[in-house]
Scaffold this motif. Structure first.
Motif, short mmCIF file in Angstrom:
data_model
loop_
_atom_site.label_atom_id
_atom_site.label_comp_id
_atom_site.label_asym_id
_atom_site.label_seq_id
_atom_site.Cartn_x
_atom_site.Cartn_y
_atom_site.Cartn_z
N LEU A 119 0.84 -1.21 0.00
CA LEU A 119 0.00 0.00 0.00
C LEU A 119 0.88 1.27 0.00
N ILE A 120 1.92 1.24 0.80
CA ILE A 120 2.84 2.39 0.83
C ILE A 120 3.51 2.56 -0.53
N ALA A 121 3.92 1.45 -1.13
CA ALA A 121 4.58 1.53 -2.45
C ALA A 121 3.62 2.10 -3.49
N LEU A 122 2.37 1.70 -3.43
CA LEU A 122 1.38 2.21 -4.38
C LEU A 122 1.19 3.71 -4.21
N LYS A 123 1.12 4.15 -2.97
CA LYS A 123 0.96 5.59 -2.72
C LYS A 123 2.17 6.36 -3.26
N ILE A 171 -6.93 4.99 6.01
CA ILE A 171 -7.00 3.55 6.29
C ILE A 171 -8.05 3.33 7.36
N HIS A 172 -9.08 2.58 7.01
CA HIS A 172 -10.19 2.41 7.94
C HIS A 172 -9.97 1.17 8.82
N GLY A 173 -10.61 1.20 9.99
CA GLY A 173 -10.56 0.05 10.91
C GLY A 173 -9.15 -0.27 11.38
N GLY A 216 3.60 8.78 8.93
CA GLY A 216 4.81 9.38 8.36
C GLY A 216 4.80 9.37 6.84
N GLN A 217 4.11 8.38 6.27
CA GLN A 217 3.98 8.28 4.80
C GLN A 217 2.82 9.11 4.29
N GLY A 218 2.12 9.82 5.18
CA GLY A 218 1.05 10.71 4.74
C GLY A 218 -0.33 10.08 4.71
N PHE A 219 -0.48 8.86 5.22
CA PHE A 219 -1.81 8.28 5.32
C PHE A 219 -2.54 8.88 6.53
N TYR A 220 -3.85 8.77 6.51
CA TYR A 220 -4.67 9.07 7.68
C TYR A 220 -5.21 7.76 8.23
#
Ligand SMILES: [Zn+2]
Length: 220
Positions: free
Chosen positions: A117-121, A132-134, A147-151
């Motif tokens: 998922l990080i690589a795709l972003k 990212i839910h749940g 740190g990678q900018g996800f919530y």
């Protein structure tokens, strides 16, 4: 001020709750799309056959433009269920790009595929928020993803996890709350989180409201 439930599969209408109901896109949902209430819609990795992807892709391009579609998803990656990961990745890539082109956040499901998922972003670099839910993993993974900018959006099980709740207690950035399958009410989840943060539910409502504003989900 309302309770804000970022991700739920429950359809109930309550004036004191603003919820974004998450729908899995199929031919049936396509033909009976809600036109008013806030929803997210996407291709869930558990239920989407890659053979149906060409058709569903066309449907999604059309309905994603509806004003009440506030986010794309839930979509994502799951190493334990669904199609091969390479196929899941192709379907996810399309949905992230679609959300980005429509300026709608992406609500993500991720099981055992956080590196991918990080690589795709990093390869797509979308401008829209990826949420990212749940989330219920540990503090270390939370730190890495933020740190990678996800919530992160958390529900009752995330708040009950000692490692994650220990992290959230100190974390001051935006977090979202959700009921998902609806076992625990959003009111109770707010209470749990307010307890953790040692603030009042009223204060928490203001904070969550500001978080929704930050990702463009409010004003509605
Ligand atoms: Zn869900």
């Amino acid at each position: 001020m309302q309770f804000l439930d970022l991700h739920t599969h429950i359809a109930a209408l309550q004036p004191e709750v603003l919820r974004i109901q998450s729908l899995h896109l199929s031919e049936a949902t396509f033909l009976a799309m809600p036109k008013q209430k806030p929803i997210s819609i996407g291709l869930h990795p558990w239920y989407t056959k890659f053979a149906d992807f060409p058709t569903l892709q066309k449907y999604l391009k059309v309905i994603a433009q509806q004003a009440n579609v506030r986010m794309i998803g839930e979509c994502g990656l799951d190493k334990l269920r669904g199609e091969d990961l390479s196929l899941q990745l192709e379907m996810l890539r399309f949905q992230v790009q679609l959300g980005d082109s429509l300026n709608k956040p992406i609500i993500l499901h991720c099981v055992k595929a956080f590196d991918e998922l990080i690589a795709l972003k990093n390869s797509l670099q979308p401008k829209v928020p990826l949420i990212i839910h749940g989330f219920q993993k540990n503090a270390q993974l939370a730190t890495q993803l933020l740190g990678q900018g996800f919530y992160l959006s958390v529900g009752a099980s995330g708040l009950k996890s000692p490692s994650l709740s220990g992290f959230l207690k100190e974390y001051t950035g935006p977090v979202f709350l959700e009921t998902d399958q609806g076992e625990v009410s959003i009111e109770l989840i707010y209470e749990m989180y307010a307890d953790l943060k040692k603030i009042s539910v009223e204060k928490l409502k203001d904070i969550i409201f500001a978080n929704w504003q930050q990702v463009g989900l409010l004003p509605y």
